[in-house]
Design a protein around this motif. Sequence first.
Motif, PDB file in Angstrom:
ATOM      1  N   HIS A   1       0.847  -1.189   0.000  1.00 39.42           N
ATOM      2  CA  HIS A   1       0.000   0.000   0.000  1.00 39.42           C
ATOM      3  C   HIS A   1       0.888   1.247   0.000  1.00 39.42           C
ATOM      4  O   HIS A   1       2.061   1.188   0.353  1.00 39.42           O
ATOM      5  CB  HIS A   1      -0.940   0.004   1.206  1.00 39.42           C
ATOM      6  CG  HIS A   1      -0.221  -0.075   2.505  1.00 39.42           C
ATOM      7  ND1 HIS A   1       0.127  -1.267   3.085  1.00 39.42           N
ATOM      8  CD2 HIS A   1       0.246   0.885   3.342  1.00 39.42           C
ATOM      9  CE1 HIS A   1       0.768  -1.038   4.209  1.00 39.42           C
ATOM     10  NE2 HIS A   1       0.859   0.254   4.395  1.00 39.42           N
ATOM     11  N   THR A   2       0.292   2.347  -0.414  1.00 41.27           N
ATOM     12  CA  THR A   2       0.999   3.626  -0.441  1.00 41.27           C
ATOM     13  C   THR A   2      -0.049   4.723  -0.525  1.00 41.27           C
ATOM     14  O   THR A   2      -1.248   4.472  -0.398  1.00 41.27           O
ATOM     15  CB  THR A   2       2.002   3.691  -1.612  1.00 41.27           C
ATOM     16  OG1 THR A   2       2.818   4.859  -1.467  1.00 41.27           O
ATOM     17  CG2 THR A   2       1.320   3.719  -2.960  1.00 41.27           C
ATOM     18  N   GLN A   3       0.388   5.944  -0.777  1.00 40.11           N
ATOM     19  CA  GLN A   3      -0.534   7.063  -0.927  1.00 40.11           C
ATOM     20  C   GLN A   3       0.022   8.069  -1.925  1.00 40.11           C
ATOM     21  O   GLN A   3       1.195   8.027  -2.278  1.00 40.11           O
ATOM     22  CB  GLN A   3      -0.777   7.744   0.413  1.00 40.11           C
ATOM     23  CG  GLN A   3       0.461   8.375   1.015  1.00 40.11           C
ATOM     24  CD  GLN A   3       0.175   8.989   2.377  1.00 40.11           C
ATOM     25  OE1 GLN A   3      -0.866   8.767   2.964  1.00 40.11           O
ATOM     26  NE2 GLN A   3       1.101   9.787   2.874  1.00 40.11           N
ATOM     27  N   GLY A   4      -0.837   8.979  -2.364  1.00 40.62           N
ATOM     28  CA  GLY A   4      -0.420  10.039  -3.263  1.00 40.62           C
ATOM     29  C   GLY A   4      -1.423  11.175  -3.235  1.00 40.62           C
ATOM     30  O   GLY A   4      -2.575  10.987  -2.840  1.00 40.62           O
ATOM     31  N   ARG A   5      -0.988  12.341  -3.647  1.00 36.28           N
ATOM     32  CA  ARG A   5      -1.888  13.508  -3.692  1.00 36.28           C
ATOM     33  C   ARG A   5      -2.965  13.331  -4.752  1.00 36.28           C
ATOM     34  O   ARG A   5      -4.065  13.862  -4.628  1.00 36.28           O
ATOM     35  CB  ARG A   5      -1.098  14.784  -3.995  1.00 36.28           C
ATOM     36  CG  ARG A   5      -0.304  15.264  -2.838  1.00 36.28           C
ATOM     37  CD  ARG A   5      -1.051  16.399  -2.168  1.00 36.28           C
ATOM     38  NE  ARG A   5      -0.241  16.903  -1.081  1.00 36.28           N
ATOM     39  CZ  ARG A   5      -0.753  17.276   0.069  1.00 36.28           C
ATOM     40  NH1 ARG A   5      -2.041  17.211   0.275  1.00 36.28           N
ATOM     41  NH2 ARG A   5       0.008  17.706   1.013  1.00 36.28           N
ATOM     42  N   THR A   6      -2.630  12.601  -5.828  1.00 35.62           N
ATOM     43  CA  THR A   6      -3.579  12.316  -6.901  1.00 35.62           C
ATOM     44  C   THR A   6      -3.608  10.804  -7.119  1.00 35.62           C
ATOM     45  O   THR A   6      -2.702  10.086  -6.677  1.00 35.62           O
ATOM     46  CB  THR A   6      -3.157  12.993  -8.216  1.00 35.62           C
ATOM     47  OG1 THR A   6      -1.902  12.423  -8.639  1.00 35.62           O
ATOM     48  CG2 THR A   6      -3.018  14.502  -8.057  1.00 35.62           C
ATOM     49  N   ILE A   7      -4.623  10.340  -7.837  1.00 37.36           N
ATOM     50  CA  ILE A   7      -4.667   8.915  -8.170  1.00 37.36           C
ATOM     51  C   ILE A   7      -3.475   8.555  -9.044  1.00 37.36           C
ATOM     52  O   ILE A   7      -2.867   7.494  -8.870  1.00 37.36           O
ATOM     53  CB  ILE A   7      -6.001   8.551  -8.853  1.00 37.36           C
ATOM     54  CG1 ILE A   7      -7.129   8.596  -7.824  1.00 37.36           C
ATOM     55  CG2 ILE A   7      -5.921   7.175  -9.509  1.00 37.36           C
ATOM     56  CD1 ILE A   7      -8.502   8.274  -8.375  1.00 37.36           C
ATOM     57  N   GLU A   8      -3.097   9.449  -9.952  1.00 38.06           N
ATOM     58  CA  GLU A   8      -1.959   9.179 -10.831  1.00 38.06           C
ATOM     59  C   GLU A   8      -0.670   9.011 -10.023  1.00 38.06           C
ATOM     60  O   GLU A   8       0.120   8.107 -10.277  1.00 38.06           O
ATOM     61  CB  GLU A   8      -1.795  10.301 -11.862  1.00 38.06           C
ATOM     62  CG  GLU A   8      -2.904  10.377 -12.887  1.00 38.06           C
ATOM     63  CD  GLU A   8      -4.175  11.059 -12.385  1.00 38.06           C
ATOM     64  OE1 GLU A   8      -4.163  11.695 -11.298  1.00 38.06           O
ATOM     65  OE2 GLU A   8      -5.200  10.920 -13.068  1.00 38.06           O
TER      66      GLU A   8
END
Length: 98
Positions: A30-37
């Motif tokens: 798992h991870t995260q990002g400011r945008t889906i891209e």
Amino acid sequence: MRARNTFEVRYELDETGWWLATVPSVPGCHTQGRTIEQAEKRIREALTLFAPPARVATATFEAVVQLPNAAKRALTHALDKRAEADAVTLQSQTATRN
């Protein structure tokens, strides 16, 4: 049935506005990002910790986006209003033809 080189990725918007990305078939990936891209790019990087990099480089992702409840309600409302507008448009076209 999903192809061998395809991974389901679930994206969920958290309360801080970041997208959380998870690969359910790979525990701990798992991870995260400011945008889906950005989250997609990062989940590909994270996946290389669990699978051969060559496999990950050519992998495709099936995105499952989970919207917050408020967004789901707004979308449902908009779709309902769109259906109402389409019905009125059809009535208007019929009246004009008559």
